[in-house]
Motif scaffolding. Sequence first.
Motif, mmCIF file in Angstrom:
data_model
loop_
_atom_site.group_PDB
_atom_site.id
_atom_site.type_symbol
_atom_site.label_atom_id
_atom_site.label_comp_id
_atom_site.label_asym_id
_atom_site.label_seq_id
_atom_site.Cartn_x
_atom_site.Cartn_y
_atom_site.Cartn_z
ATOM 1 N N THR A 99 0.626 4.447 1.006
ATOM 2 C CA THR A 99 0.674 5.397 2.115
ATOM 3 C C THR A 99 0.073 4.801 3.379
ATOM 4 O O THR A 99 -0.765 3.898 3.325
ATOM 5 C CB THR A 99 -0.099 6.687 1.775
ATOM 6 O OG1 THR A 99 -1.501 6.394 1.691
ATOM 7 C CG2 THR A 99 0.386 7.298 0.469
ATOM 8 N N ILE B 200 0.868 -1.167 0.000
ATOM 9 C CA ILE B 200 0.000 0.000 0.000
ATOM 10 C C ILE B 200 0.911 1.224 0.000
ATOM 11 O O ILE B 200 1.880 1.275 0.764
ATOM 12 C CB ILE B 200 -0.902 0.019 1.258
ATOM 13 C CG1 ILE B 200 -1.754 -1.251 1.338
ATOM 14 C CG2 ILE B 200 -1.776 1.259 1.283
ATOM 15 C CD1 ILE B 200 -2.813 -1.371 0.275
ATOM 16 N N VAL C 71 2.997 -1.625 4.175
ATOM 17 C CA VAL C 71 3.381 -0.257 3.838
ATOM 18 C C VAL C 71 4.776 -0.013 4.378
ATOM 19 O O VAL C 71 5.101 -0.420 5.496
ATOM 20 C CB VAL C 71 2.369 0.767 4.397
ATOM 21 C CG1 VAL C 71 2.253 0.676 5.905
ATOM 22 C CG2 VAL C 71 2.728 2.182 3.959
ATOM 23 N N ARG D 68 -6.723 9.988 10.913
ATOM 24 C CA ARG D 68 -7.987 9.711 10.223
ATOM 25 C C ARG D 68 -9.180 10.012 11.126
ATOM 26 O O ARG D 68 -10.174 10.612 10.699
ATOM 27 C CB ARG D 68 -8.020 8.242 9.786
ATOM 28 C CG ARG D 68 -9.315 7.861 9.079
ATOM 29 C CD ARG D 68 -9.414 6.371 8.821
ATOM 30 N NE ARG D 68 -10.820 5.994 8.759
ATOM 31 C CZ ARG D 68 -11.283 4.773 8.944
ATOM 32 N NH1 ARG D 68 -10.453 3.780 9.209
ATOM 33 N NH2 ARG D 68 -12.572 4.519 8.879
ATOM 34 N N HIS E 59 -1.872 -6.347 4.092
ATOM 35 C CA HIS E 59 -1.380 -5.088 3.553
ATOM 36 C C HIS E 59 -0.006 -4.772 4.136
ATOM 37 O O HIS E 59 0.233 -4.967 5.340
ATOM 38 C CB HIS E 59 -2.336 -3.939 3.872
ATOM 39 C CG HIS E 59 -3.748 -4.188 3.438
ATOM 40 N ND1 HIS E 59 -4.094 -4.417 2.114
ATOM 41 C CD2 HIS E 59 -4.906 -4.251 4.141
ATOM 42 C CE1 HIS E 59 -5.392 -4.610 2.035
ATOM 43 N NE2 HIS E 59 -5.909 -4.520 3.243
ATOM 44 N N ALA F 260 -1.983 6.384 5.334
ATOM 45 C CA ALA F 260 -3.402 6.753 5.369
ATOM 46 C C ALA F 260 -4.252 5.729 4.635
ATOM 47 O O ALA F 260 -5.324 5.337 5.107
ATOM 48 C CB ALA F 260 -3.596 8.145 4.768
ATOM 49 N N GLU F 261 -3.776 5.275 3.487
ATOM 50 C CA GLU F 261 -4.525 4.263 2.731
ATOM 51 C C GLU F 261 -4.517 2.922 3.458
ATOM 52 O O GLU F 261 -5.495 2.164 3.397
ATOM 53 C CB GLU F 261 -3.933 4.111 1.337
ATOM 54 C CG GLU F 261 -4.142 5.313 0.437
ATOM 55 C CD GLU F 261 -3.422 5.170 -0.885
ATOM 56 O OE1 GLU F 261 -3.931 4.449 -1.759
ATOM 57 O OE2 GLU F 261 -2.340 5.778 -1.035
ATOM 58 N N ALA F 262 -3.437 2.628 4.146
ATOM 59 C CA ALA F 262 -3.327 1.345 4.843
ATOM 60 C C ALA F 262 -4.379 1.201 5.927
ATOM 61 O O ALA F 262 -4.901 0.102 6.162
ATOM 62 C CB ALA F 262 -1.930 1.182 5.435
ATOM 63 N N ALA G 220 -7.286 2.987 6.116
ATOM 64 C CA ALA G 220 -8.546 3.612 5.692
ATOM 65 C C ALA G 220 -9.767 2.722 5.896
ATOM 66 O O ALA G 220 -10.884 3.224 6.043
ATOM 67 C CB ALA G 220 -8.457 4.031 4.227
ATOM 68 N N GLY G 221 -9.588 1.400 5.919
ATOM 69 C CA GLY G 221 -10.739 0.514 5.978
ATOM 70 C C GLY G 221 -11.122 0.038 7.362
ATOM 71 O O GLY G 221 -12.054 -0.766 7.511
#
Length: 239
Positions: A7, A5, A221, A42, A219, A9-11, A13-14
């Motif tokens: 970033t 992943i 990062v 977040r 994931h 933040a994306e890692a 996000a869910g």
Amino acid sequence: MDKTIPTLAEAVAGIPDGAVVMIGGFGGSGAPIELIHALIDRFRATGSPKNLTLVNNNAGNGRIGIAAMIDAGMVAKMVCSFPRSSDPRAFTDAYLEGRVELELVPQGTLAERIRAGGAGIPAFYTPTSFGTELAEGKPVAEFDGRPYVQERWLKADVALIKAHKGDTMGNLTYRLAARNFSPLMCMAAATTIVQVTELLEPGGIDPEQVVTPGIFVDHVVQVANPQQEEALIREGAVH
């Protein structure tokens, strides 16, 4: 099979409201500070995720990491062995004010409950805690003339983990004591998110050196220069 992943933040996000989140680390050793802080960022931006149950060896220290999650109001419950630390202000204040619930678990029992969750073992027996308040309400059985307390597995929706080396397929190694609970948590979580210091191509880790196989990782990062909890606390850092 590429699980990288781009970033932090994306890692994170869910991760949903109300999730059970296991966080690797023994104090600051192996604590995924950057993933934790990305999750706090977040929450501050969106108000989510909230009402989290955190599973960790301790309940945070100073004003960073897990302590900062508690300060932010993200945490509804802590499952841990050591809620007191060198600077336990965040958890202590929240607990005394009734904002955070505590499930206190002996350290060996905590590790075994996590391992059982990853191995698909719903319950096991241990002599630890028999005759104490921690055993109240739990089934007790006798084996070879000794009483044992039944403990249930621990599973999580998400695990946040710090590893030293990882390849794009999620195979991991850890640095020294930073390994601690992390391999068990990777197995016990439905989704495992890992920050790695060194990101390698498949084959970059000798197969005999792999501690956590990629099948348990979702994931990855890269955080090339991870921060250390103790150093941040000495500096008086606040997140």
